[in-house]
Write an enzyme that holds these catalytic residues in place. Structure first.
Site, PDB file in Angstrom:
ATOM      1  N   GLN A   1      20.031  58.205  40.571  1.00 37.55           N
ATOM      2  CA  GLN A   1      20.594  59.345  39.831  1.00 37.55           C
ATOM      3  C   GLN A   1      19.464  60.360  39.528  1.00 37.55           C
ATOM      4  O   GLN A   1      18.467  60.383  40.234  1.00 37.55           O
ATOM      5  CB  GLN A   1      21.309  58.899  38.546  1.00 37.55           C
ATOM      6  CG  GLN A   1      22.621  58.170  38.794  1.00 37.55           C
ATOM      7  CD  GLN A   1      22.454  56.700  39.118  1.00 37.55           C
ATOM      8  OE1 GLN A   1      21.727  55.991  38.471  1.00 37.55           O
ATOM      9  NE2 GLN A   1      23.151  56.241  40.138  1.00 37.55           N
TER      10      GLN A   1
ATOM     11  N   LYS B   1      16.152  61.315  47.132  1.00 35.57           N
ATOM     12  CA  LYS B   1      15.180  60.252  46.838  1.00 35.57           C
ATOM     13  C   LYS B   1      15.087  59.241  47.970  1.00 35.57           C
ATOM     14  O   LYS B   1      14.011  58.763  48.295  1.00 35.57           O
ATOM     15  CB  LYS B   1      15.555  59.536  45.535  1.00 35.57           C
ATOM     16  CG  LYS B   1      15.422  60.419  44.316  1.00 35.57           C
ATOM     17  CD  LYS B   1      15.906  59.718  43.068  1.00 35.57           C
ATOM     18  CE  LYS B   1      17.392  59.502  43.028  1.00 35.57           C
ATOM     19  NZ  LYS B   1      18.236  60.693  42.927  1.00 35.57           N
TER      20      LYS B   1
ATOM     21  N   GLY C   1      23.831  56.570  45.984  1.00 30.83           N
ATOM     22  CA  GLY C   1      23.955  56.565  47.441  1.00 30.83           C
ATOM     23  C   GLY C   1      22.719  57.220  48.010  1.00 30.83           C
ATOM     24  O   GLY C   1      22.598  58.429  47.980  1.00 30.83           O
ATOM     25  N   HIS C   2      21.764  56.414  48.450  1.00 27.94           N
ATOM     26  CA  HIS C   2      20.507  56.964  48.952  1.00 27.94           C
ATOM     27  C   HIS C   2      20.584  57.069  50.476  1.00 27.94           C
ATOM     28  O   HIS C   2      20.623  56.071  51.184  1.00 27.94           O
ATOM     29  CB  HIS C   2      19.330  56.095  48.514  1.00 27.94           C
ATOM     30  CG  HIS C   2      19.080  56.184  47.038  1.00 27.94           C
ATOM     31  ND1 HIS C   2      18.237  55.348  46.356  1.00 27.94           N
ATOM     32  CD2 HIS C   2      19.561  57.047  46.110  1.00 27.94           C
ATOM     33  CE1 HIS C   2      18.222  55.694  45.073  1.00 27.94           C
ATOM     34  NE2 HIS C   2      19.026  56.710  44.909  1.00 27.94           N
TER      35      HIS C   2
ATOM     36  N   ASP D   1      21.127  63.125  43.627  1.00 24.04           N
ATOM     37  CA  ASP D   1      21.309  63.602  45.004  1.00 24.04           C
ATOM     38  C   ASP D   1      20.202  64.553  45.448  1.00 24.04           C
ATOM     39  O   ASP D   1      20.420  65.418  46.293  1.00 24.04           O
ATOM     40  CB  ASP D   1      22.680  64.302  45.182  1.00 24.04           C
ATOM     41  CG  ASP D   1      23.814  63.437  44.681  1.00 24.04           C
ATOM     42  OD1 ASP D   1      23.812  62.240  44.996  1.00 24.04           O
ATOM     43  OD2 ASP D   1      24.686  63.957  43.958  1.00 24.04           O
TER      44      ASP D   1
HETATM   45  P1  IMP Z   1      28.827  56.650  36.667  1.00 29.35           P
HETATM   46  O1  IMP Z   1      27.395  56.355  36.555  1.00 29.35           O
HETATM   47  O2  IMP Z   1      29.412  56.203  37.980  1.00 29.35           O
HETATM   48  O3  IMP Z   1      29.653  56.188  35.521  1.00 29.35           O
HETATM   49  O4  IMP Z   1      29.007  58.240  36.668  1.00 29.35           O
HETATM   50  C1  IMP Z   1      28.614  59.052  35.566  1.00 29.35           C
HETATM   51  C2  IMP Z   1      28.223  60.453  36.027  1.00 29.35           C
HETATM   52  O5  IMP Z   1      27.044  60.374  36.805  1.00 29.35           O
HETATM   53  C3  IMP Z   1      29.273  61.119  36.918  1.00 29.35           C
HETATM   54  O6  IMP Z   1      29.228  62.526  36.687  1.00 29.35           O
HETATM   55  C4  IMP Z   1      28.789  60.829  38.321  1.00 29.35           C
HETATM   56  O7  IMP Z   1      29.232  61.780  39.255  1.00 29.35           O
HETATM   57  C5  IMP Z   1      27.278  60.901  38.109  1.00 29.35           C
HETATM   58  N1  IMP Z   1      26.534  60.064  39.059  1.00 29.35           N
HETATM   59  C6  IMP Z   1      26.406  58.717  39.040  1.00 29.35           C
HETATM   60  N2  IMP Z   1      25.634  58.309  40.050  1.00 29.35           N
HETATM   61  C7  IMP Z   1      25.248  59.409  40.707  1.00 29.35           C
HETATM   62  C8  IMP Z   1      24.398  59.631  41.829  1.00 29.35           C
HETATM   63  O8  IMP Z   1      23.820  58.713  42.422  1.00 29.35           O
HETATM   64  N3  IMP Z   1      24.241  60.930  42.217  1.00 29.35           N
HETATM   65  C9  IMP Z   1      24.824  61.962  41.555  1.00 29.35           C
HETATM   66  N4  IMP Z   1      25.616  61.804  40.499  1.00 29.35           N
HETATM   67  C10 IMP Z   1      25.824  60.540  40.075  1.00 29.35           C
END
Ligand code: IMP
Length: 424
Positions: free
Chosen positions: A224, A16, A40-41, A13
């Site tokens: 991420q 990007k 979520g970009h 977040d």
């Molecule tokens: P997952 O990838 O959905 O399984 O989530 C694993 C961890 O990564 C969790 O703490 C999510 O909140 C975090 N996470 C996954 N995608 C994002 C992102 O795009 N932005 C911020 N945190 C993320």
């Protein structure tokens, strides 16, 4: 031509989507290399705000080809929703969007497994976005996954059935109750797969190699952040892919020797969504103010983001792991109203002051040591050039550059494309 990389240096977040959108006019190709619809970009331009999940942020530029690389995991259902969301922009996305045959497919049962696994963890849950990311990467490394290229094969539904049956058995293995209607989910899934098949599937590593030889400029877009990397992040509170620079090599087929600039993006403070350690997290009014002014809510799940001061120990670590060559500082405008601001420059760890990220950064192990700065009081959001920056902001930037030994080339002062100031 070298391939440039764009990466988030914190827990995701960082902004990007906005920066890829700003940089895209310099690139012929934007290629996403890992993650999936957990991302979520957010992009803002011409008064429009739009969130992209799997589709690269170059989609809004007329002459940019957007590649979804082999390292990405694609949920056809979410993907089709994303395509439908693009309809209002009148984009000819079929010409500009191509998918690697080697990218893996998220099945409905992967999402269910994610839910079963998270629920069964109770208080120890990761805080996953529940998009099926973990189970899909598990099937990839377990050599069971279904790939985009498989959808072109006659027998893929047989393989689907076998895998879905196995997933159902695994769901039953978790000691939790998950309500679902698989035939309904499958109806939606198979319809979405047919829409997906209208797009172009390619051998993306070959496509990108040829593009490089032809002198095309390529930007690899990460999702991420580095602290969510499966190896170097705050395991187990991480995502399931390689979010660091190496992920661009494995997720696109780009050789390490072909990497050019590595753009590292960070916020002037820190946020984290989901569970896991966060040494500089604030539980007071300052944290609440950051969340309110910075509108810190997850773009995918809407969950409030945890907020805290900038952690220079963690930032140095991620700059090193990624070999960052240029930094971009986001959301400096959010701090404008603060009396003073803090930066964590070291940790107290087992009675000793250390300046590297140790194995274990849980609150009982590390205590941040801060340096305090006077904050800039001026509103930055209307500024258009560096000469307008208040002294306090310049001092903050100079301090970070000295500590990180990397130039901060871009300072973002608001969510819109236009609120981006380049420092030369
Ligand atoms: P997952 O990838 O959905 O399984 O989530 C694993 C961890 O990564 C969790 O703490 C999510 O909140 C975090 N996470 C996954 N995608 C994002 C992102 O795009 N932005 C911020 N945190 C993320």
């Amino acid at each position: 031509m070298a391939v440039d990389l764009l990466l988030g240096l914190q827990w995701g977040d960082e902004g990007k989507g906005k920066i890829v959108d700003v940089l895209t006019s310099n690139y012929d190709i934007v290629a996403r290399f890992q993650g999936g619809p957990n991302a979520g970009h957010t992009l803002e331009f011409d008064g429009i705000k739009h969130v992209l999940r799997t589709i690269p942020s170059g989609i809004f530029h007329d002459n940019t080809v957007n590649v979804i690389g082999n390292g990405v995991v694609i949920d056809p259902v979410v993907f089709v929703q994303e395509l439908d969301g693009l309809d209002k922009f009148n984009l000819d996305y079929k010409k500009k969007l191509i998918l690697s045959r080697k990218a893996h497919i998220i099945l409905p049962t992967h999402r269910l497994l994610d839910a079963a696994s998270e629920t069964s963890k109770g208080k120890a849950k990761i805080g996953s976005t529940l998009k099926g990311i973990g189970p899909t990467y598990m099937d990839k490394t377990g050599r069971n996954g279904i790939r985009v290229g498989d959808l072109e094969l006659a027998n893929w539904k047989e393989r689907y059935r076998n895998l879905a049956n196995k997933h159902e058995a695994l769901i039953g293995f978790h000691d939790v109750q998950i309500e679902y209607n698989l035939p309904e989910l499958e109806k939606e899934f198979f319809a979405a797969v047919e829409r997906l098949k209208e797009l172009t599937f390619i051998d993306s590593e070959e496509y990108l190699q040829q593009a490089q030889r032809a002198g095309k400029t390529i930007l690899a877009e990460g999702a991420q952040g580095s602290l969510l990397d499966i190896d170097f992040g705050t395991y187990p509170f991480v995502t399931s892919s390689t979010t660091t620079a190496a992920g661009a090599c494995t997720g696109l087929g780009v050789a390490p020797t072909q990497i050019g600039e590595v753009y590292g993006i960070f916020k002037a403070y820190t946020t984290r969504v989901g569970s896991g350690p966060f040494p500089t997290e604030l539980f007071d009014d300052a944290g609440a103010e950051m969340a309110r002014i910075g509108n810190e809510f997850g773009a995918v799940t809407g969950r409030p983001r945890r907020c805290g001061w900038l952690d220079l120990v963690a930032l140095k670590y991620t700059c090193q792991i990624n070999g960052v060559t240029q930094l971009m500082m986001m959301k400096g405008d959010v701090l404008s109203g603060f009396e003073e601001l803090k930066v964590c420059t070291s940790y107290m760890y087992k009675g000793e002051e250390i300046s590297h990220l140790p194995y274990n950064i849980e609150p009982e192990n590390v205590e941040p040591v801060y340096k305090t700065f006077p904050c800039w009081k001026k509103d930055l959001t209307q500024m258009t050039e560096v000469s307008q920056f208040p002294k306090e902001l310049n001092d903050y930037i100079a301090f970070l550059e000295k500590e990180l030994e990397i130039p901060i080339k871009v300072v973002s002062v608001g969510p819109d494309r236009k609120q981006t100031i380049h420092r030369d």
